[in-house]
Design an enzyme around this catalytic site. Structure first.
Site, PDB file in Angstrom:
ATOM      1  N   ARG A  56      11.814  35.433 -14.654  1.00 57.05           N
ATOM      2  CA  ARG A  56      12.999  34.850 -15.322  1.00 57.05           C
ATOM      3  C   ARG A  56      13.983  34.259 -14.325  1.00 57.05           C
ATOM      4  O   ARG A  56      15.020  33.744 -14.724  1.00 57.05           O
ATOM      5  CB  ARG A  56      13.657  35.901 -16.206  1.00 57.05           C
ATOM      6  CG  ARG A  56      13.994  37.210 -15.498  1.00 57.05           C
ATOM      7  CD  ARG A  56      14.268  38.325 -16.501  1.00 57.05           C
ATOM      8  NE  ARG A  56      14.479  39.624 -15.873  1.00 57.05           N
ATOM      9  CZ  ARG A  56      13.510  40.481 -15.558  1.00 57.05           C
ATOM     10  NH1 ARG A  56      12.251  40.157 -15.792  1.00 57.05           N
ATOM     11  NH2 ARG A  56      13.784  41.653 -15.018  1.00 57.05           N
TER      12      ARG A  56
ATOM     13  N   HIS B 262      28.951  25.268 -38.345  1.00 58.49           N
ATOM     14  CA  HIS B 262      28.588  25.142 -39.761  1.00 58.49           C
ATOM     15  C   HIS B 262      27.527  26.157 -40.161  1.00 58.49           C
ATOM     16  O   HIS B 262      26.874  25.996 -41.197  1.00 58.49           O
ATOM     17  CB  HIS B 262      28.114  23.714 -40.045  1.00 58.49           C
ATOM     18  CG  HIS B 262      29.227  22.720 -39.891  1.00 58.49           C
ATOM     19  ND1 HIS B 262      30.064  22.374 -40.922  1.00 58.49           N
ATOM     20  CD2 HIS B 262      29.683  22.050 -38.801  1.00 58.49           C
ATOM     21  CE1 HIS B 262      30.972  21.504 -40.482  1.00 58.49           C
ATOM     22  NE2 HIS B 262      30.761  21.302 -39.196  1.00 58.49           N
TER      23      HIS B 262
ATOM     24  N   GLU C  63      -1.599  34.865 -22.957  1.00 59.05           N
ATOM     25  CA  GLU C  63      -1.193  33.666 -23.689  1.00 59.05           C
ATOM     26  C   GLU C  63      -1.490  32.408 -22.875  1.00 59.05           C
ATOM     27  O   GLU C  63      -2.063  31.436 -23.361  1.00 59.05           O
ATOM     28  CB  GLU C  63       0.317  33.702 -23.990  1.00 59.05           C
ATOM     29  CG  GLU C  63       0.745  34.729 -25.011  1.00 59.05           C
ATOM     30  CD  GLU C  63       1.085  36.079 -24.392  1.00 59.05           C
ATOM     31  OE1 GLU C  63       0.592  36.388 -23.278  1.00 59.05           O
ATOM     32  OE2 GLU C  63       1.822  36.842 -25.041  1.00 59.05           O
TER      33      GLU C  63
ATOM     34  N   LYS D  17       1.621  44.556 -24.573  1.00 53.85           N
ATOM     35  CA  LYS D  17       0.517  43.708 -24.076  1.00 53.85           C
ATOM     36  C   LYS D  17      -0.785  44.501 -24.071  1.00 53.85           C
ATOM     37  O   LYS D  17      -1.831  44.023 -24.518  1.00 53.85           O
ATOM     38  CB  LYS D  17       0.790  43.276 -22.619  1.00 53.85           C
ATOM     39  CG  LYS D  17       1.881  42.249 -22.427  1.00 53.85           C
ATOM     40  CD  LYS D  17       1.883  41.831 -20.955  1.00 53.85           C
ATOM     41  CE  LYS D  17       3.168  41.165 -20.551  1.00 53.85           C
ATOM     42  NZ  LYS D  17       3.271  40.910 -19.116  1.00 53.85           N
TER      43      LYS D  17
END
Ligand code: F6P
Length: 560
Positions: free
Chosen positions: A278, A394, A221, A523
């Site tokens: 991460r 909401h 990517e 992948k």
């Protein structure tokens, strides 16, 4: 009690006496309502509220007693949490399946700290990169760094995905109030061509700087987006490769691949294999954030993370914020059988925090085997999700309040707002807008905990047939985390808090929270499937029936 090995965990935690004790204890605690637990103890809130650095966490609205915490911390000791914590901070190879140290905590050590791992002075390496990043960010921010045509940079576009995107974009959004308004950061991650196209559509290439961020520098990517960004830049500038050095920098551990791509290693900022994707927002991966908020704020962010590291490493488990929060997550996942965990920041600036935490927690703890390769014997991982309050109120809070599922939730709020606006009108005694906002946080956690009974609703004159619909069962567990203000330091503390929560859970479950083999197969298959989508004479890719027919339909859409 014998703690398990600090680096690799092979004990079946569910076969320990501590687990059995918790199972029995759960049977006693589960029927009790938070109303009763609070009624029984006038000091409960105080007794179950703990502080760490600038964060205060109120755990009193959890379905626990003092004994629950004792039993959970005994479980943590049995699982070797203290030993494994030390092993992590020391740089032992606790990522066993990749045979790597796990040292994101070293990224925020002060310059004067001392840490040598595998013969390398880690602190010196970290600060050398931080100094280079600072010099670069200062040049970009001051306008000294100019593009190919001599104009200063107005937009920094980070190209990366996963940890090379989610941390920087989350932190950039969180710290917008501290960022230069004349230097925008944008983030491109998806291989959907829409992402790059829309991101650059209104940009001036002469004032745009791309940061290609990829630990491996092999991610499809990122490299595809980076190649297209390079083509867009050179085409629109009408320049040759000589313009690249002024408009592209790289953040990676892979100097060879960076050079191969055509970015000079003078414009490369490195990090190390002991920083998981991460866990990398505080490494050079945070360069876009540093350009936005400046080196001083970035260092304050690191100092905040370090403050939480010190709290985690030095505070007894019983009042250790990440330890208690991680153990409570185990308590709900494994004993109450919950699947999901809501993160509900009462800060619009934290709107990307749930997405960031999804990678942090789910890529870390979504595992089915323990460190030694044997299957786990209990559920692992939690599905993290959320939205900032009051938008979530909401949308999905109905299910939190009256649904049949139990969803533990973290509410995060701040004392001081980043923006002062009036709330209920010009009366200075009326609540300001932030007061109204925070009143919602406090109301929600109280309503979730204590609910409203049929009797209370009947007293309001509600018709009998409507009463069941209005009953609020309560007994829904929440943690409320408060901090004085959303600052770079406090953001760092929050991130480190969740990193260590994830670590504690993974250690209890005996899994390797630092590998991510589960993302590999998809992948590899995506690369294998490519020709079936575009080749004139597609090779037999051995596709299953369903996939073959879907791809045939796709080819028809594309006229192939
Ligand atoms: O999704 C898998 C993963 O390896 C993540 O762990 C990582 O954050 C992301 O891909 C991006 O990897 P890289 O920084 O190497 O491009």
């Amino acid at each position: 009690m014998t703690p398990v090995s600090a680096t690799s965990v092979s004990t079946d935690i569910t076969a320990t006496p501590e687990w059995t004790a918790l199972t029995e204890h759960h049977a006693a605690v589960e029927p009790r309502h938070l109303r009763a637990l609070f009624a029984d103890d006038p000091h409960r809130a105080e007794a179950l509220t703990f502080a760490g650095a600038d964060l205060v966490a109120d755990f009193s609205k959890h379905r626990i007693t003092g004994e629950t915490l004792e039993l959970l911390t005994a479980l943590a000791r049995r699982a070797g949490v203290p030993e494994r914590t030390e092993a992590m901070f020391r740089g032992e190879h606790i990522n066993t399946s990749e045979d790597r140290a796990v040292l994101h905590t070293a990224l925020r050590l002060p310059r004067a700290a001392d840490l040598v791992v595998d013969g390398q002075d880690v602190v010196a390496d970290v600060h050398a990169v931080l100094d280079r990043m600072s010099a670069f960010a200062d040049r970009v921010r001051s306008g000294e760094w100019t593009g190919h045509t001599g104009q200063r940079i107005r937009t920094v576009v980070n190209i990366g995905i996963g940890g090379s995107d989610l941390g920087p974009v989350m932190a950039y959004e969180a710290l917008r109030d501290y960022a230069r308004r004349d230097l925008e950061c944008r983030f491109v991650s998806n291989i959907d061509p829409t992402d790059l196209s829309e991101t650059v559509s209104d940009l001036d290439p002469a004032t745009t700087l791309f940061l290609v961020s990829s630990k491996t520098f092999t991610t499809q990517e990122t490299l595809t987006n980076a190649r297209n960004a390079r083509a867009w830049l050179l085409d629109n500038l009408g320049a040759g490769d000589e313009a690249i050095a002024k408009h592209f920098a790289a953040v990676s551990t892979n100097a060879e691949k960076v050079a191969e791509f055509g970015i000079s290693t003078d414009n490369m900022f490195g990090f190390w294999d002991w920083v998981g994707g991460r866990y990398s927002v505080d490494s050079a991966i945070g360069l876009s954030l540093m350009c936005a908020v400046g080196p001083d704020n970035f260092r304050a962010f690191l100092a905040g993370m370090h403050a939480m590291d010190v709290h985690f490493r030095e505070t007894p488990l019983e009042r250790n914020l990440p330890a208690v929060a991680g153990l409570l997550n185990v308590w709900y996942s494994n004993f109450f059988g919950t699947d999901t965990h809501a993160v509900l920041p009462y800060s619009q600036y934290l709107h990307r925090l749930p997405a960031y935490l999804q990678q942090l927690t789910m890529e870390s703890n979504g595992k089915s085997v323990r460190g030694d390769g044997t299957p786990v014997t209990t559920t692992t991982g939690e599905i993290f999700w959320g939205e900032p309050g009051t938008n979530g109120q909401h949308a999905f809070y109905q299910l939190l309040h009256q649904g049949t599922r139990l969803v533990p939730a973290d509410f995060i709020g701040f004392g001081e707002p980043n923006h002062e606006l009036p709330g209920d009108g010009p009366d200075p005694a009326a609540p300001d807008m932030h007061d109204l906002f925070m009143a919602n946080l406090f109301a929600q956690t109280a309503a979730l905990a204590f609910g409203k009974t049929a009797e209370e609703i009947a007293e309001e004159g509600t018709p009998a047939d409507v009463i069941p619909h209005k009953v609020m069962p309560g007994n829904r567990p929440t943690t409320t985390i408060l901090a004085p203000k959303l600052t770079p330091s406090v953001l760092g503390q929050l991130i480190a808090f969740y990193e260590h929560v994830t670590f504690v859970e993974g250690t209890i479950w005996g899994i390797d929270s630092f590998d991510q083999w589960g993302v590999e197969l998809g992948k590899v298959m995506a690369k294998q499937f490519g020709p079936a989508l575009y080749a004139a004479d597609p090779p037999d890719a051995g596709l299953d029936q369903s996939t073959a027919s879907l791809i045939a339909r796709y080819r028809a859409y594309r006229g192939r």
